[in-house]
Write an enzyme that holds these catalytic residues in place. Structure first.
Site, PDB file in Angstrom:
ATOM      1  N   SER A 194       0.847  -1.182   0.000  1.00 52.13           N
ATOM      2  CA  SER A 194       0.000   0.000   0.000  1.00 52.13           C
ATOM      3  C   SER A 194       0.893   1.246   0.000  1.00 52.13           C
ATOM      4  CB  SER A 194      -0.940  -0.057   1.201  1.00 52.13           C
ATOM      5  OG  SER A 194      -2.016   0.795   1.019  1.00 52.13           O
ATOM      6  N   ASP A 456      -7.895  -5.140  -6.810  1.00 49.45           N
ATOM      7  CA  ASP A 456      -7.564  -4.020  -5.925  1.00 49.45           C
ATOM      8  C   ASP A 456      -7.706  -2.685  -6.656  1.00 49.45           C
ATOM      9  OD1 ASP A 456      -6.482  -2.244  -4.095  1.00 49.45           O
ATOM     10  OD2 ASP A 456      -4.394  -2.815  -4.527  1.00 49.45           O
ATOM     11  N   HIS A 481      -5.916  -6.068  -2.533  1.00 48.01           N
ATOM     12  CA  HIS A 481      -4.861  -5.204  -2.020  1.00 48.01           C
ATOM     13  C   HIS A 481      -3.810  -5.988  -1.227  1.00 48.01           C
ATOM     14  CE1 HIS A 481      -3.620  -1.116  -1.386  1.00 48.01           C
ATOM     15  NE2 HIS A 481      -3.688  -1.179  -0.070  1.00 48.01           N
TER      16      HIS A 481
END
Ligand SMILES: *[C@@H]1O[C@H](CO)[C@@H](O)[C@H](O)[C@H]1NC(C)=O
Ligand SMILES: *[C@@H]1O[C@H](CO)[C@@H](O)[C@H](O)[C@H]1NC(C)=O
Ligand SMILES: *[C@@H]1O[C@H](CO)[C@@H](O)[C@H](O)[C@H]1NC(C)=O
Ligand SMILES: *[C@@H]1O[C@H](CO)[C@@H](O)[C@H](O)[C@H]1NC(C)=O
Ligand SMILES: *[C@@H]1O[C@H](CO)[C@@H](O)[C@H](O)[C@H]1NC(C)=O
Length: 519
Positions: A194, A456, A481
């Site tokens: 991320s 994602d 993700h």
């Protein structure tokens, strides 16, 4: 990484999930309203990256101890140039080969509290075992227990930037090399998922002499104020269940819109969505209504972003929500949307849907480290207002999620929470600067592997393919993700297993000095 758009109290919670933090949902009492929102700007309230696995059996006791590193407050310029603070980190030397060729792995902390469980679980620990690596995790400044300033006033948040965080990493590496008496040949590899995935790539870009390589997972490289692609991916991901599911969601949102127009409809919405305050009292406040619609859309965003990953808090999947959305026995689409909302209220232990804008802003303006918003939401939202944008908008009346949460709604929050000066023009400027500084989708990197999943929504701002042999990528069909980072599980689809195999091969090349794999 980051989703934007759920009402804040419920969003606060979601906001925090962007980084390496975790939350175990228990069946504790359902007792709170949540003006902050569960899922905010692509982030659950524990950060973007969840805990490494669902498996309690892997939890290691004792957990690694907190270690503290004396870090500079300001790496740039004269202001407060001698001020220091204590940054938290963890070490795992269980697999360390401890010779002059042994690698060193560093997990980069992000927009949430650093999790101790990542020191003994997750794919990177498997790689560490394989390569005999020493493992560190450094918590990001201003998150978790790493408090550079006495509070989170807007003035103090000036020191919360990705550039400062990268300097923290470099400073940390230099010190650990000395402390652990490392040989100059020992290679440091950084990992992140991320926002820390972006940091991992940028750290190698900015400090190639300290950092030999990086595995950058689900990291957005392109800063963008109006991240409308986010909900495009959410739509596409819902459509992987069935076209009917996506269509039902669109019809439900259209029905909500129609119900807002008259008193009976408004009361109907209160019942269906368990609002904390009646819609009729908020109907003339467009900010409340934006927040309301954004929360309902965020219910889908949060589930899609973490679909079927192995984090413990990922209770619902796209299948669960779509099973409800296509079930005509329940009633019309809007009623099914209410059922979905109930499921997520219960999951986040909220008794009612809190969508009041002013209340959310008031919570987000709190500056004490003890305040709920200061568990990461205030910090991450600040970073979006000051560096990245990333606002997950929907501005098309005839589209699935409607036109109720446009980019103005998010910029207004920046101005109301932090400073009037954080207006649209400011956002455009800072985002342009960020892209220029890091190179956006043309990063000047070698030895960085970029990994993304097709489900994602964040992949839309990341490097998912490249013809440049210096920019290898892995794009995993059907995963969400940071899926590759979690502890491997028997239920993992073959393409995820294959992705992890490719990552370990890539690491082998990096660590043995072979030529970088072509993408
Ligand atoms: C803050 O976040 C941590 C980790 O996500 C969580 O365990 C804790 O309960 C949160 N605290 C508050 C006050 O919300
Ligand atoms: C590595 O080996 C040296 C020399 O034997 C020892 O002093 C040091 O404690 C070891 N470090 C770790 C982290 O095991
Ligand atoms: C549809 O919803 C009804 C009512 O809640 C439920 O009894 C039924 O099992 C659901 N059908 C499916 C296929 O999930
Ligand atoms: C708005 O959404 C509709 C339905 O998906 C689509 O046909 C149209 O092209 C969209 N308009 C814009 C300006 O994107
Ligand atoms: C790209 O990276 C190389 C090696 O790290 C460096 O020498 C060069 O100056 C960088 N170029 C730009 C445009 O930043």
């Amino acid at each position: 990484m980051v989703t934007v758009g759920v009402p804040i109290s419920s969003r606060l919670a979601y906001l925090l999930r962007l980084s390496v933090v975790l939350i175990l949902f228990s069946f504790a009492s359902i007792d709170k309203a949540n003006a902050l929102g569960r899922f905010r700007n692509g982030r659950y309230d524990d950060g973007f990256l969840g805990e490494p696995s669902k498996f309690e059996s892997l939890r290691r006791k004792p957990e690694p101890e907190d270690k503290w590193f004396v870090q500079k407050l300001n790496h740039f310029g004269e202001k407060n140039k001698d001020a220091t603070w204590k940054q938290r980190y963890f070490v795992n030397d269980e697999f360390y080969r401890n010779d002059s060729t042994a690698p060193v792995f560093l997990m980069i902390g992000g927009e949430g509290e650093a999790s101790k469980r990542w020191m003994s679980e997750g794919a990177w620990i498997k790689y560490a075992e394989h390569f005999g690596a020493l493992c560190f995790q450094l918590e990001h400044r201003f998150y978790g227990k790493s408090h550079p300033t006495s509070d989170l006033s807007t003035k103090n948040l000036l020191y919360l930037t990705s550039e400062q965080a990268l300097e923290d990493l470099a400073n940390f590496i230099r010190s650990m090399k000395v402390e652990y008496k490392m040989d100059a040949n020992q290679k440091w590899i950084v990992f992140g998922g991320s926002y820390p995935g972006s940091l991992a790539a940028w750290a190698r870009e900015k400090f190639p002499d300290l950092i030999h390589g990086a595995i950058s997972s689900s990291g957005p490289l392109l800063a963008k104020v109006d991240f409308k692609e986010y909900f495009e991916v959410v739509k596409a991901s819902l459509a992987t269940y069935s076209a009917e599911c996506l269509e039902a969601v669109g019809r439900a949102f259209a029905q909500v819109e129609i119900l807002t127009r008259h008193m009976i409809g408004q009361r109907n919405l209160d019942e269906k969505f368990k609002t904390c305050t009646p819609i009729k009292d908020s109907i003339d406040n467009p900010l409340d209504m934006s927040n309301f619609f954004e929360t309902l859309a965020g219910n889908f965003a949060g589930v899609v972003q973490y679909n079927k990953d192995n984090r413990p808090s990922a209770k619902y999947t796209i299948d669960d929500l779509c099973n409800v959305m296509v079930n005509t026995t329940i009633g019309p689409p809007v009623t099914r949307l209410g059922v979905v909302n109930d499921m997520l209220l219960i999951e986040s232990k909220e008794k009612c849907l809190d969508y009041k804008y002013d209340k959310m802003i008031a919570e987000m303006k709190e500056t004490s480290w003890e305040a709920k918003a200061c568990n990461g939401s205030r910090q991450w939202t600040y970073q979006t207002c000051n560096e990245f944008g990333f606002y997950q908008t929907s501005n098309n009346k005839s589209d699935t999620f409607g036109d109720r949460f446009t980019v103005d709604f998010f910029i207004k929050q920046c101005m109301d929470i932090y400073s009037e000066s954080m207006n649209a023009k400011y956002l455009e400027q800072v985002v342009a600067q960020t892209n220029k500084y890091y190179g956006a989708l043309k990063p000047n990197t070698t030895n960085v592997l970029y990994v993304h999943g097709s489900i994602d929504p964040w992949h839309a701002l990341g490097l998912v393919s490249s013809k440049n042999p210096n920019l290898p990528t892995i794009y995993i069909e059907g995963t969400a993700h940071c899926a590759n980072m979690y502890e491997p599980a028997k239920t993992d689809p073959p393409q995820l297993v294959e992705a992890r195999n490719k990552i370990i091969k890539y690491l082998a090349q990096l660590l043995e000095g072979f030529k970088v794999e072509k993408s």
